[in-house]
Design an enzyme around this catalytic site. Structure first.
Site, PDB file in Angstrom:
ATOM      1  CG  ASN A 259      -1.931  -1.140   1.186  1.00 24.60           C
ATOM      2  OD1 ASN A 259      -2.510  -1.437   0.141  1.00 24.60           O
ATOM      3  ND2 ASN A 259      -2.110  -1.817   2.310  1.00 24.60           N
ATOM      4  NE  ARG A 264       5.341   6.640   3.689  1.00 26.83           N
ATOM      5  CZ  ARG A 264       4.322   6.128   4.374  1.00 26.83           C
ATOM      6  NH1 ARG A 264       3.265   5.654   3.722  1.00 26.83           N
ATOM      7  NH2 ARG A 264       4.342   6.076   5.682  1.00 26.83           N
ATOM      8  NE  ARG A 312       3.979   0.352   3.954  1.00 27.09           N
ATOM      9  CZ  ARG A 312       3.314   1.485   4.165  1.00 27.09           C
ATOM     10  NH1 ARG A 312       3.628   2.257   5.202  1.00 27.09           N
ATOM     11  NH2 ARG A 312       2.340   1.852   3.346  1.00 27.09           N
ATOM     12  CE  LYS A 358       1.590  -5.938  -5.594  1.00 31.55           C
ATOM     13  NZ  LYS A 358       1.521  -4.470  -5.462  1.00 31.55           N
ATOM     14  N   PRO A 375       2.273 -12.046  -9.149  1.00 27.77           N
ATOM     15  CG  PRO A 375       4.156 -10.750  -8.737  1.00 27.77           C
ATOM     16  CD  PRO A 375       3.569 -11.694  -9.744  1.00 27.77           C
ATOM     17  CG  HIS A 379      -1.810  -1.512 -11.527  1.00 22.76           C
ATOM     18  ND1 HIS A 379      -2.379  -0.365 -12.027  1.00 22.76           N
ATOM     19  CD2 HIS A 379      -1.285  -1.171 -10.316  1.00 22.76           C
ATOM     20  CE1 HIS A 379      -2.215   0.627 -11.164  1.00 22.76           C
ATOM     21  NE2 HIS A 379      -1.560   0.164 -10.124  1.00 22.76           N
ATOM     22  CG  PHE A 425       3.381  -4.913 -14.030  1.00 20.89           C
ATOM     23  CD1 PHE A 425       2.205  -4.642 -13.345  1.00 20.89           C
ATOM     24  CD2 PHE A 425       4.543  -4.262 -13.645  1.00 20.89           C
ATOM     25  CE1 PHE A 425       2.190  -3.734 -12.291  1.00 20.89           C
ATOM     26  CE2 PHE A 425       4.540  -3.350 -12.598  1.00 20.89           C
ATOM     27  CZ  PHE A 425       3.362  -3.090 -11.916  1.00 20.89           C
TER      28      PHE A 425
END
Length: 460
Positions: A259, A264, A312, A358, A375, A379, A425
């Protein structure tokens, strides 16, 4: 000679004051010693300069753009450790080596940055699948046979780099420290003061990182035959390759990715890496080897939260603790997943804090040789419903769809489905749309434009 005279006869002549001769003799002795030391230092400096020049010159990797495109491989979300440090130049760390890479019209070239020091020589990177050390001379080569106890457990000769260098590999051998000590001991047995990092060994690590033992031409042939979208993209996606990273490094990168957005994620990964061994700076950017579990264990949850990791932070601290408790060590445990089934690999990875389907699939695909791991996020769900399972295009994406999408990719592309999914991807990334002709682009703006046009037609 007159009695009482201060003159003293020597084999070299006569001098009136013996104290002067003694002082001159001592001065000459020291001068000779200093001159000898200076000569030895100059010799060492020249040798060091030669090694530095060799290390800091561009070397050809021997692979053309159809097999490895840096732009279609490195800045694609597989790793967050590479930096642009010059025009079309990427700098990053592989094993304990700091590389700068650049693409030429006919090859990929690399520059290895390092300082030769005996403690770092023949340093084995924390349990990577190719724990290797290099014997720098024929004599040390011979000593390997004479002293098999110094080889890694279950070691086997991987390849001969040249007549004076052999590389030995071990999947689950001795610790990195023991490997290094054994390698240095072999050198010292034969009078070597240090065992410098070997350019050939570094190149082996680099080729392994890029999975260069696999031909894209051969891998892609069945993909092109099986899928129209892949066939259309293939001419423009040449060299888009899957990485084979250190499992430990890959695991913590993708815990950070949950997420999150690229800027970042990169900041978080840089923070973790800063606790590893400093390898040098390129274009003012510092680079570190990724820290060991022991080094990561010293980082507190509070420090991570202060650094912006948010929720996290507890996952990273918790995962470090879990890995440290694994029998044989966390790195060895992670390496062992390379020989497991994909289902079991997912199960084992998802037992760690902060790792879901994922993230587990990313780790499996980009570091654990699970080539059919897929994964799945929103998308990839869109890719699947657009080109593989259009009958589900109206359905809402949920975590339960992960299995359905994975099975659809494997059914279409086979045991290397992850490689095909990676190309599809990359072609969807907005940063890579310019590589495609207009009719193959699927940018958000283009999709919105199509929707607007359709709405206007309906309104009219």
């Amino acid at each position: 000679m007159a009695t009482g005279s201060s003159a003293v006869s020597f084999r070299t002549g006569t001098i009136s004051n013996p104290g002067i001769l003694i002082r001159r003799s001592l001065a000459a002795c020291f001068a000779n010693k200093e001159e000898r030391i200076a000569r030895e230092q100059l010799k060492r400096d020249n040798s060091s300069n030669e090694k530095t020049t060799a290390a800091h010159s561009w070397k050809r990797l021997g692979v053309d753009i159809s097999e490895l495109s840096l732009a279609l491989t490195l800045p694609t979300g597989q790793s967050f450790r590479w930096k642009l440090t010059g025009k079309d130049e990427y700098t990053g760390v592989v094993d304990k080596y700091l590389f700068t890479l650049r693409q030429t019209s006919t090859d990929v070239e690399y520059m290895l940055h390092y300082t030769c020091a005996s403690e770092e020589c023949c340093n084995i990177s924390y349990g990577h699948h190719c724990s290797s050390y290099v014997s720098p001379t024929d004599e040390v080569n011979a000593s390997v046979t004479a002293h098999p106890e110094l080889l890694p457990n279950n070691a086997s000769t991987a390849r001969s780099v040249n007549t004076k260098q052999s590389i030995f590999t071990s999947s689950y051998g001795q610790s990195a420290g023991q490997h290094r000590e054994n390698a240095i001991h072999l050198c010292q047995m034969h009078g070597a003061q240090s065992c410098c990092i070997c350019l050939s060994c570094a190149e082996v690590s680099l080729k392994d990182y890029f999975n260069l033992d696999k031909s894209l031409e051969k891998l892609w042939a069945p993909f092109i035959a099986a899928d129209k979208r892949f066939a259309a993209l293939a001419p423009y996606m040449k060299g888009a390759r899957l990485l084979r990273q250190h499992p430990l490094e890959c695991l913590f990168q993708f815990i950070c990715s949950s997420n999150n957005h690229i800027q970042r994620i990169t900041q978080m990964v840089d923070y973790l890496a800063s606790h590893g061994t400093f390898l040098g700076s390129v274009s003012g950017i510092p680079f570190h080897a990724f820290p060991t579990l022991e080094a990561l264990a010293k980082i507190t949850e509070g420090e991570l939260r202060k650094a912006g990791f948010g929720y996290r932070a507890k996952y990273i601290v918790g995962t470090v603790k879990e890995l440290q408790m694994k029998e044989g060590g966390g790195q060895r445990w992670l390496n062992s997943l390379r020989s497991n089934t994909l289902e079991d690999t997912y199960k084992q990875l998802c037992s760690l804090p902060g790792i879901g389907p994922k993230v587990a699939a990313c780790i499996a695909l980009f570091s654990l040789d699970q080539h059919h791991a897929i994964p799945v996020d929103t998308h990839v769900w869109q890719i699947a419903t657009n080109y593989l399972i259009p009958e589900l295009s109206g359905d809402r994406f949920t975590t339960k769809m992960h299995t359905i999408v994975s099975e659809a990719f494997v059914e279409r592309f086979g045991k290397y489905a992850g490689w095909a999914q990676n190309v599809l991807f990359i072609a969807e990334l907005s940063s890579h749309q310019l590589y495609l002709p207009e009719h193959l682009r699927t940018t958000k703006s283009k999709r919105l434009g199509a929707r607007t046009k359709k709405r206007k037609l309906l309104e009219s």
